[in-house]
Structure formats: C-alpha cells, structure tokens
Design an enzyme around this catalytic site. Structure first.
Site, PDB file in Angstrom:
ATOM      1  N   SER A   1       0.843  -1.195   0.000  1.00 15.99           N
ATOM      2  CA  SER A   1       0.000   0.000   0.000  1.00 15.99           C
ATOM      3  C   SER A   1       0.877   1.243   0.000  1.00 15.99           C
ATOM      4  O   SER A   1       2.044   1.195   0.381  1.00 15.99           O
ATOM      5  CB  SER A   1      -0.896  -0.003   1.245  1.00 15.99           C
ATOM      6  OG  SER A   1      -1.682   1.178   1.305  1.00 15.99           O
TER       7      SER A   1
ATOM      8  N   ASN B   1      -0.986   3.983   1.177  1.00 19.28           N
ATOM      9  CA  ASN B   1      -1.903   4.718   2.042  1.00 19.28           C
ATOM     10  C   ASN B   1      -1.242   4.955   3.399  1.00 19.28           C
ATOM     11  O   ASN B   1      -0.983   4.012   4.156  1.00 19.28           O
ATOM     12  CB  ASN B   1      -3.197   3.906   2.203  1.00 19.28           C
ATOM     13  CG  ASN B   1      -4.229   4.606   3.057  1.00 19.28           C
ATOM     14  OD1 ASN B   1      -3.952   5.029   4.165  1.00 19.28           O
ATOM     15  ND2 ASN B   1      -5.444   4.711   2.543  1.00 19.28           N
TER      16      ASN B   1
ATOM     17  N   LYS C   1      -3.032   3.625   6.580  1.00 17.53           N
ATOM     18  CA  LYS C   1      -2.986   2.162   6.677  1.00 17.53           C
ATOM     19  C   LYS C   1      -1.594   1.704   7.106  1.00 17.53           C
ATOM     20  O   LYS C   1      -1.446   0.830   7.969  1.00 17.53           O
ATOM     21  CB  LYS C   1      -3.360   1.546   5.328  1.00 17.53           C
ATOM     22  CG  LYS C   1      -3.552   0.043   5.368  1.00 17.53           C
ATOM     23  CD  LYS C   1      -3.829  -0.512   3.986  1.00 17.53           C
ATOM     24  CE  LYS C   1      -5.193  -0.140   3.465  1.00 17.53           C
ATOM     25  NZ  LYS C   1      -5.501  -0.843   2.188  1.00 17.53           N
TER      26      LYS C   1
ATOM     27  N   ASP D   1      -6.763  -7.184   1.292  1.00 15.53           N
ATOM     28  CA  ASP D   1      -7.984  -6.769   0.619  1.00 15.53           C
ATOM     29  C   ASP D   1      -9.057  -6.746   1.692  1.00 15.53           C
ATOM     30  O   ASP D   1      -9.119  -7.652   2.531  1.00 15.53           O
ATOM     31  CB  ASP D   1      -8.369  -7.701  -0.530  1.00 15.53           C
ATOM     32  CG  ASP D   1      -9.386  -7.031  -1.454  1.00 15.53           C
ATOM     33  OD1 ASP D   1      -9.249  -5.817  -1.701  1.00 15.53           O
ATOM     34  OD2 ASP D   1     -10.317  -7.706  -1.926  1.00 15.53           O
TER      35      ASP D   1
ATOM     36  N   TYR E   1     -16.997   3.466   5.059  1.00 10.81           N
ATOM     37  CA  TYR E   1     -18.261   3.006   5.641  1.00 10.81           C
ATOM     38  C   TYR E   1     -18.300   3.202   7.159  1.00 10.81           C
ATOM     39  O   TYR E   1     -19.262   2.786   7.802  1.00 10.81           O
ATOM     40  CB  TYR E   1     -18.488   1.527   5.293  1.00 10.81           C
ATOM     41  CG  TYR E   1     -18.620   1.288   3.805  1.00 10.81           C
ATOM     42  CD1 TYR E   1     -19.837   1.482   3.149  1.00 10.81           C
ATOM     43  CD2 TYR E   1     -17.522   0.881   3.040  1.00 10.81           C
ATOM     44  CE1 TYR E   1     -19.956   1.270   1.784  1.00 10.81           C
ATOM     45  CE2 TYR E   1     -17.634   0.666   1.672  1.00 10.81           C
ATOM     46  CZ  TYR E   1     -18.854   0.870   1.050  1.00 10.81           C
ATOM     47  OH  TYR E   1     -18.969   0.662  -0.307  1.00 10.81           O
TER      48      TYR E   1
ATOM     49  N   HIS F   1     -10.972  -5.555  12.335  1.00 13.58           N
ATOM     50  CA  HIS F   1     -10.665  -6.650  11.419  1.00 13.58           C
ATOM     51  C   HIS F   1      -9.205  -6.683  10.963  1.00 13.58           C
ATOM     52  O   HIS F   1      -8.616  -7.755  10.878  1.00 13.58           O
ATOM     53  CB  HIS F   1     -11.595  -6.587  10.206  1.00 13.58           C
ATOM     54  CG  HIS F   1     -11.786  -5.204   9.656  1.00 13.58           C
ATOM     55  ND1 HIS F   1     -12.397  -4.195  10.360  1.00 13.58           N
ATOM     56  CD2 HIS F   1     -11.441  -4.657   8.458  1.00 13.58           C
ATOM     57  CE1 HIS F   1     -12.419  -3.095   9.638  1.00 13.58           C
ATOM     58  NE2 HIS F   1     -11.845  -3.341   8.494  1.00 13.58           N
ATOM     59  N   ARG F   2      -8.591  -5.508  10.696  1.00 17.39           N
ATOM     60  CA  ARG F   2      -7.201  -5.513  10.223  1.00 17.39           C
ATOM     61  C   ARG F   2      -6.259  -6.010  11.312  1.00 17.39           C
ATOM     62  O   ARG F   2      -5.354  -6.804  11.057  1.00 17.39           O
ATOM     63  CB  ARG F   2      -6.776  -4.116   9.752  1.00 17.39           C
ATOM     64  CG  ARG F   2      -5.436  -4.141   8.990  1.00 17.39           C
ATOM     65  CD  ARG F   2      -5.069  -2.766   8.467  1.00 17.39           C
ATOM     66  NE  ARG F   2      -6.166  -2.138   7.766  1.00 17.39           N
ATOM     67  CZ  ARG F   2      -6.534  -2.439   6.513  1.00 17.39           C
ATOM     68  NH1 ARG F   2      -5.879  -3.354   5.840  1.00 17.39           N
ATOM     69  NH2 ARG F   2      -7.548  -1.821   5.943  1.00 17.39           N
TER      70      ARG F   2
END
Length: 199
Positions: free
Chosen positions: A7, A9, A12, A76, A161, A186-187
């Site tokens: 990434s 980002n 992130k 992903d 979201y 989740h990550r």
C-alpha cells in the site's frame, strides 16, 4: 526484519507500524512508494482472498525483477452486508463508481437498505492478508468485525463506511471509536493471526 506492505496509504501503513510496535516486534515497514512500485494491479478476483493474492504475486514479480527479497504482505478488505447478499464485498471501494465520494457511496448503501428492518441490518467488515515469505511460502489470514448498518450516518471522514457501521463490540459507529478501540478491528485481528502463523 523488513516487510513490504502492499500500500501507499499513509494511514494504513501507520496502523500496521503501530501494530508491530505495540506487539514489541522490531519491523521496518516499507511502502510501495519506498520500493518504487507504481504498476497498476488488476484486482479482478471474486473474493478478498483472491484479490489479496493477486496483489501479493504482482509485487513479488516486481521484487524478483528488481532483486528485492523481503517479506511481502498485501490486504484486501471490505464491507459485507447480509441483507444485500454480501455486497458490496470486494467492490466496496468502487460500490458507487470508481470516483464516487464517501457521501455518494453511503447514500447508495442506505438507499438499498431503506426497507430493511433493524434486526436484518447485520453486516461485517472483512480483512484478508496474504504474506509471501522470503522462501516463497504463502500464508493467508482473515479478520472480521461484526456489526450492523445504521439508518443515518454518524461522523463523516476516516473509513468510507465508518459513519454507518455500528460495531457489535462497542455499540457505536466505527468513526466514533477511539484509537485504542480500533486496535480490535478486522485488520488488527488479521495481522495478529498472520504473525501467529509466521513466528
């Protein structure tokens, strides 16, 4: 130890660096920009696992061509809504079109769910990580955050979201969670599973 995280980002990458630091794992996290990777990757998989592996393989091929041999980790992630048959899923980032704003994306989601009852608004955030180790072994990990979709958005910004996803664990939308609470998403769950498999 160095890890190439697939990434550019900054948020992130910072999240990943913080995870390793908080777990007292001495890792230098390299971005795609750091290795000068700027190729387009066609993420045409039908699952998070397929897309994560497509990215990992593309970066691995680049590294082989450029004589780079470090651990590669790609991800992903997306939102899966039960009432929508798992959509937006792998299309989360482009659900309302490739260049849609956060507001446009949320409006599309909420419009599709306008007739869905409270008890049927269940959803989950999913993150799948794929690691290609120096010896070529492939390791996959998956993390999930369960929740439901709000009827009106909370604070905008941050996660696309995040304004409408109410975490089951904390009872508020993702964009209202503290940095400490976000360590349980989740990550982070996927990263923990991945590290457990690697170490």
């Amino acid at each position: 130890m160095k890890i190439i995280y697939g990434s550019s980002n900054k948020a992130k990458l910072q999240e990943v660096e913080d995870f390793f630091k908080n777990n007292k794992i001495n890792v230098e996290v390299l971005s795609l920009k750091d290795i000068r990777f700027n190729e387009e990757i066609d993420e045409n998989g039908e699952t998070f696992e397929e897309n994560s592996l497509i990215k990992a393989n593309a970066i691995k091929e680049f590294c082989v061509r450029n004589d780079i041999n470090e651990i590669i980790i790609t991800d992903d992630a997306g939102l899966c809504v039960d009432a929508l048959g798992g959509r937006p899923g792998v299309y989360s980032a482009r659900y309302a079109g490739d260049h849609a704003s956060q507001e446009e994306t949320l409006n599309k989601l909420l419009d599709e769910m306008k007739n869905v009852s409270d008890e049927n608004r269940t959803a989950k955030f999913v993150c799948v990580l794929t690691a290609i180790l120096k010896d070529g072994r492939v390791i996959v990990a998956r993390g999930e955050t369960k929740g439901k979709i709000a009827k009106t958005p909370g604070p905008m910004g941050k996660l696309t979201y995040g304004p409408v996803f109410i975490s089951d664990e904390f009872g508020k939308v993702m964009n209202e969670l503290t940095p400490e609470q976000l360590k349980h998403t989740h990550r982070e769950k996927a990263l923990q599973e991945l590290i457990n498999k690697i170490i």
